[in-house]
Structure formats: structure tokens, C-alpha cells
Design a protein around this motif. Structure first.
Motif, mmCIF file in Angstrom:
data_model
loop_
_atom_site.group_PDB
_atom_site.id
_atom_site.type_symbol
_atom_site.label_atom_id
_atom_site.label_comp_id
_atom_site.label_asym_id
_atom_site.label_seq_id
_atom_site.Cartn_x
_atom_site.Cartn_y
_atom_site.Cartn_z
ATOM 1 N N GLU A 231 5.797 0.747 -7.720
ATOM 2 C CA GLU A 231 5.309 0.966 -7.121
ATOM 3 C C GLU A 231 5.505 3.009 -6.320
ATOM 4 O O GLU A 231 4.633 3.454 -5.443
ATOM 5 C CB GLU A 231 5.370 -0.024 -5.329
ATOM 6 C CG GLU A 231 4.258 -0.748 -6.071
ATOM 7 C CD GLU A 231 4.245 -2.026 -5.265
ATOM 8 O OE1 GLU A 231 4.991 -2.167 -3.998
ATOM 9 O OE2 GLU A 231 2.886 -2.249 -5.145
ATOM 10 N N ARG A 232 6.732 2.816 -6.470
ATOM 11 C CA ARG A 232 7.869 4.311 -6.554
ATOM 12 C C ARG A 232 6.753 5.411 -7.073
ATOM 13 O O ARG A 232 7.215 6.820 -6.179
ATOM 14 C CB ARG A 232 9.318 4.362 -6.666
ATOM 15 C CG ARG A 232 9.244 4.140 -7.824
ATOM 16 C CD ARG A 232 10.759 3.961 -8.971
ATOM 17 N NE ARG A 232 10.693 3.710 -10.046
ATOM 18 C CZ ARG A 232 11.210 4.154 -11.121
ATOM 19 N NH1 ARG A 232 11.947 5.875 -10.287
ATOM 20 N NH2 ARG A 232 12.393 4.380 -11.943
ATOM 21 N N ASP A 234 3.650 6.491 -7.247
ATOM 22 C CA ASP A 234 2.412 6.433 -6.105
ATOM 23 C C ASP A 234 1.293 6.207 -7.408
ATOM 24 O O ASP A 234 0.022 7.599 -7.277
ATOM 25 C CB ASP A 234 2.024 7.675 -5.319
ATOM 26 C CG ASP A 234 1.257 8.094 -4.632
ATOM 27 O OD1 ASP A 234 0.881 6.629 -4.078
ATOM 28 O OD2 ASP A 234 0.992 8.708 -4.048
#
Length: 386
Positions: A231-232, A234
Motif C-alpha cells: 500500500e505504500r 500507491d
């Protein structure tokens, strides 16, 4: 003073000939994704394609195709050859009725999978014919919402591609005018997945769309853990994190992750997509017109997805899906794969991250001499058996 247009009588046409051909397209090098690294499949070396060329008594023509990336090409061809005589003498305008007629002709082997993928080549050819006769691009015949579609490349990011080569591929994609990049994940070594995604994100910067595709190779726990770790970066979406038919699992995962989930490419019918959509199993639905039975069922899937406010990213076959994506009213992407380009005389235009809908009638495609040379079987049906 008012004037009225002269009343003319509409004329119908009839299908006079159906030409079917099986083409084996060789790839430049063997391709591996997660299914190969986990031992479920062998590297991909060719794509088998079923082409349908339909001609009418009035001289109109249409071209369509279906495909198989591994086993199944000869079976597609054989099934299509059995049911094609049902088209002779029919009005090519009646596309939905003809789809159902062909489905009933092969009903003994079902209404999904190989049976409908064989119909797809014919169905797409009928839509191509209809648009050519109207002298409109297929997107315009159906009713376009845009003249170009955001596009991303997949072919440069397979797991068989070393990281440095993958980075070079992504740079060439951006220089060609492609707007986003998708890379393969699902490696048995999950830390290798993270390193690959990190390298590409660093190379692209923060603003270029990046997608990943696990090709169904994670279990629930791994998908949730890796999904959280990714998720980091993007990501625009995580594709096929679970088995394609694990609708409940995809729904549960989509509810837990901030990153959108994409799936649907392996499904081969409207009803399978209906279950997927109703379960809330994805944020991006990924129908594949050749796999679901052609443009006729694809349009039903698109209408369903629109009613549920989903984004769409059709799978593979950009030569067909560019037109269909252009008709979708919500967020949509088209997948750039240059693999099929040698089969056609025409090329699709890329500009500023988007793929341009061609202004040629129909799909805007004609078969190349190279395609003809790769043909291994062909048959022409001109009349129905007595």
C-alpha cells in the motif's frame, strides 16, 4: 413550408461465407508469470488464435478473433467449424439472435468456456461488419464516451524479466506514450516481489500509475499481508491476488485493503461476472471479450459494471478492447500488449499516456501476410449441410 424525406425500403443482407483459420503466433522469448514459478504451468511460447472472416451477399465483410494462450486453440477452431454453417443465409444484423443460435447449436458442451470462446470470433466479426457497413469505427457505432483511453503496458514486466531489463522496458513504454506500467508479482519469495515493486516505483516516480498482477497465486493470508505491504507504493490496483473463482475471498480482501482490487479476466461468461460484481469482489472489473463470448456478452457485463459504479480495465486484446473501453462511461484503462501487432497491417496510436481510437471503420484491422503464413488450419463454409 415543410418537406419530408422520401420513404425508402430498408434492405436486408445475408451471410454468404464464413472463413475460419487457426493461427499460431510465436513469441520472441518464453514468458513466465507466477503460475510458472509456482509450478502450475510451463512458460508461454506462443498464442493460438481463431480468426473468423464473414462475407455477405452484398459484399460486406467483418473480421473477428478469439485466442488461447496455452491449450485449447485447436479445440476452439474445431468447435467453430462445427457451428459456423448455422450462420449461412442469416441476416448479419441480428447479432444477439445469432449468438444465441450458435450457443444452442453447441449447448451440449455448455454456455461458457471453450464453447463461447469459439462463438466470440464470429460475434466480433459480426460487430466489425456492422460498423464497417455503417462506415463508423466500432466505438462510434456503439456510442463512444471518449476518443482515447488511458493505457498501461504489461508485456515488459513479466517475472522472467530481470529487474534492470524491466526498468529499461518501463522507460521505453513511457517514451512511446504509454501512461502506466503493470508488473507481475506472486513470486514464491515474497520479499522479491517487494523489491521489484520498490525498484519500479522508484524508477517511475510518484505520479506514474503502477499496477501489480499476482496471477491468482496467493492464498488469503499472503494476499492480505502482501497487499498491506504494497500500500505504500500507491498502486492503481492489485490484480488477481486470489484464485479467479474465489469470489468470496476477493470480496473479503477488497474490503480490507486500501488499494483497489482488480479481477475478472479468467471468467468466461456473463453469469460468472454477475456473481463477481454482486459480491463486491473487485473495484476494477476486467472482462475479456474473446473469453466471455464476444462483444455481445461483453456489453451486458459493461452495463452491469456501470450500474454498480465499477471501474473497468478489459484484459489483453487491445485491438478489440480499445473500442469497448471507449464506450464505457466510468474510469477505464486498456492493456497495451504488442504481441498481436504482427498479425495486422495497422498499428494503434499512443499519445500522452493514452491509446487513440482509430478513425477506420469497424475495428480498423486487416490481416497481414505474416498472419497468413502462421496459419496452420483453415476452412470456408459457404452453404449449410443438407
Amino acid at each position: 413550408m415543410t418537406t419530408t424525406e422520401p420513404v425508402t425500403t430498408a434492405t436486408s443482407d445475408r451471410i454468404a461465407r464464413v472463413r475460419l483459420s487457426l493461427v499460431r503466433l510465436p513469441l520472441h522469448a518464453p514468458i513466465s508469470d507466477a503460475k510458472v514459478l509456482t509450478g502450475r504451468q510451463k512458460p508461454l511460447t506462443e498464442v493460438a488464435l481463431l480468426f473468423a472472416e464473414i462475407s455477405t451477399e452484398s459484399g460486406h465483410e467483418g473480421l473477428g478473433f478469439s485466442y488461447s494462450k496455452r491449450a485449447g486453440g485447436p479445440a476452439l477452431y474445431a468447435h467453430a467449424a462445427e457451428i459456423a454453417p448455422e450462420l449461412i443465409g442469416e441476416d448479419p444484423n441480428d447479432i444477439d439472435r445469432l449468438w444465441r443460435k450458435l450457443a444452442w447449436a453447441g449447448a451440449s458442451v455448455g454456455r461458457s468456456g471453450l464453447a463461447t470462446q469459439a462463438i466470440a470470433a464470429v460475434d466480433i466479426a459480426l460487430w466489425d461488419l456492422k460498423a464497417r457497413r455503417a462506415r463508423l469505427p466500432l466505438a462510434k457505432l456503439l456510442g463512444a464516451h471518449r476518443d482515447s483511453v488511458s493505457c498501461y503496458n504489461t508485456s515488459g514486466g513479466f517475472l522472467s524479466t530481470p529487474v534492470e531489463e524491466m526498468l529499461d522496458n518501463t522507460q521505453r513504454c513511457l517514451e512511446r506514450g504509454i501512461g502506466g506500467v503493470k508488473i507481475k508479482v506472486g513470486n514464491p519469495d515474497t520479499t522479491a516481489d517487494i523489491r521489484r515493486v520498490e525498484a519500479v516505483r522508484e524508477h517511475l516516480g510518484d505520479h506514474v500509475p503502477l499496477m501489480v498482477d499476482a496471477n491468482q497465486q496467493w492464498d488469503h493470508a499472503t494476499a492480505q499481508r502482501i497487499g498491506r505491504s504494497l500500500e505504500r507504493f500507491d498502486l492503481t490496483w492489485i490484480e488477481e491476488p486470489l484464485d479467479a473463482y474465489d469470489t468470496e475471498g476477493h470480496a473479503a480482501l477488497a474490503a480490507k485493503l486500501d488499494t483497489p482490487v482488480a479481477t475478472g479476466e479468467m471468467l468466461t461468461s456473463f453469469s460468472e461476472h454477475e456473481s463477481l460484481v454482486h459480491a463486491g469482489a473487485c473495484d476494477f472489473v476486467q472482462p475479456d471479450a474473446p473469453r466471455v463470448g464476444g462483444i455481445t456478452p461483453f456489453l451486458r457485463i459493461a452495463a452491469l459494471a456501470d450500474r454498480h459504479h465499477l471501474s473497468m480495465a478489459p484484459h489483453f486484446a487491445m485491438e478489440i478492447h480499445l473500442h469497448l473501453a471507449a464506450t464505457y462511461p466510468r474510469t477505464t484503462w486498456v492493456e497495451h500488449f504488442e504481441w498481436l501487432e504482427p498479425l495486422f497491417n495497422e498499428r494503434l496510436e499512443l499519445r500522452e499516456g493514452r491509446m487513440i481510437v482509430p478513425n477506420r471503420p469497424g475495428l480498423g484491422l486487416s490481416l497481414s501476410d505474416q498472419c497468413r503464413s502462421w496459419t496452420t488450419e483453415e476452412t470456408t463454409v459457404r452453404h449449410r449441410p443438407a
